[in-house]
Design an enzyme around this catalytic site. Structure first.
Site, short mmCIF file in Angstrom:
data_model
loop_
_atom_site.label_atom_id
_atom_site.label_comp_id
_atom_site.label_asym_id
_atom_site.label_seq_id
_atom_site.Cartn_x
_atom_site.Cartn_y
_atom_site.Cartn_z
N GLY A 52 0.82 -1.20 0.00
CA GLY A 52 0.00 0.00 0.00
C GLY A 52 0.86 1.25 0.00
O GLY A 52 2.01 1.23 -0.43
N CYS A 53 0.33 2.34 0.50
CA CYS A 53 1.05 3.61 0.53
C CYS A 53 2.37 3.45 1.27
O CYS A 53 2.41 2.92 2.39
CB CYS A 53 0.19 4.67 1.20
SG CYS A 53 1.03 6.28 1.38
#
Length: 225
Positions: A52-53
């Site tokens: 993810g981020c």
């Protein structure tokens, strides 16, 4: 088995900053299994993880004992497209990733995997984490040595058999291509932007979960990349 609810009332020391905990919960806290195959490595090692981020993954590993550097960047794709503006479009084949340098005498590669899938990323989510969507937010393990690949393959099989997750594990092991460091303003993003709404909502809870779930591997001093 659903993720464990996590509520913290911990004061977090981030470098010279002391940030009071909020009552926000971290949804992605799991009892990822202790690896049955432990990594056998010596000397400083480098690992690459996507989950993810990259802000949150970098923050988690920056607070992990034995990690000497955690750098946000992009893995895969081409150099020409390795910019946040282009990667964010989702069509460059890059993944937001973190390059972790670590001392295996303090924290092993298999322990980093357990941390990643306990407090960093939900391994059952395909091309998304939290509020973020797109192939560049995929969860991936990028081994850079044959030992890391063998440990990662064994750990994914163990995760699938563990019963911790109700849904299938969708994490992929990707061949190393090239890691491109992200722009400077992405580095140490949590440290530099503690009042960001995104950071407070999605990433600070991950660091608090690291402290609660892995107290022996947690450090309050923020290790910059």
């Amino acid at each position: 088995m659903p993720a464990k609810p996590f509520l913290a009332a911990i004061t977090l020391g981030l470098g010279a900053l002391t940030i009071p905990a909020t009552t926000v919960s971290a949804e992605e806290v799991f009892d990822a299994p202790v690896a049955s195959r432990q990594a056998n490595e010596r000397g400083l090692q480098t690992a690459i993880f996507a989950g993810g981020c990259f802000w949150g993954i970098e923050a988690v590993f920056s607070h992990t004992r034995g990690v000497t550097s955690a750098v946000s960047g992009y893995h895969g794709g081409t150099a020409a497209n390795a910019t946040y503006a282009r990667v964010s479009g989702g069509f460059t084949r890059h993944a937001e990733a973190v390059r972790v340098t670590y001392d295996p005498s303090v924290v092993r590669y298999d322990q980093l995997l357990q941390i990643l899938f306990s407090v960093g990323a939900d391994p059952t989510l395909l091309n998304r984490q939290g509020p973020d969507r797109g192939a560049h937010y995929r969860s991936a393990i990028v081994p850079v040595t044959s030992e890391q690949r063998a440990v990662a393959q064994a750990y994914l099989r163990q995760m699938e058999r563990s019963g911790v997750w109700d849904d299938p594990i969708v994490v992929r092991i990707e061949d190393y291509q090239r890691f491109y460091e992200a722009e400077e303003y992405h580095q140490d993003y949590l440290l530099r932007n503690p009042d960001s709404g995104y950071i407070r909502r999605w990433d600070m809870p991950k660091v608090r979960a690291l402290q609660a779930e892995f107290p022996g591997l947690y450090r309050s001093r923020f290790r910059t990349g």
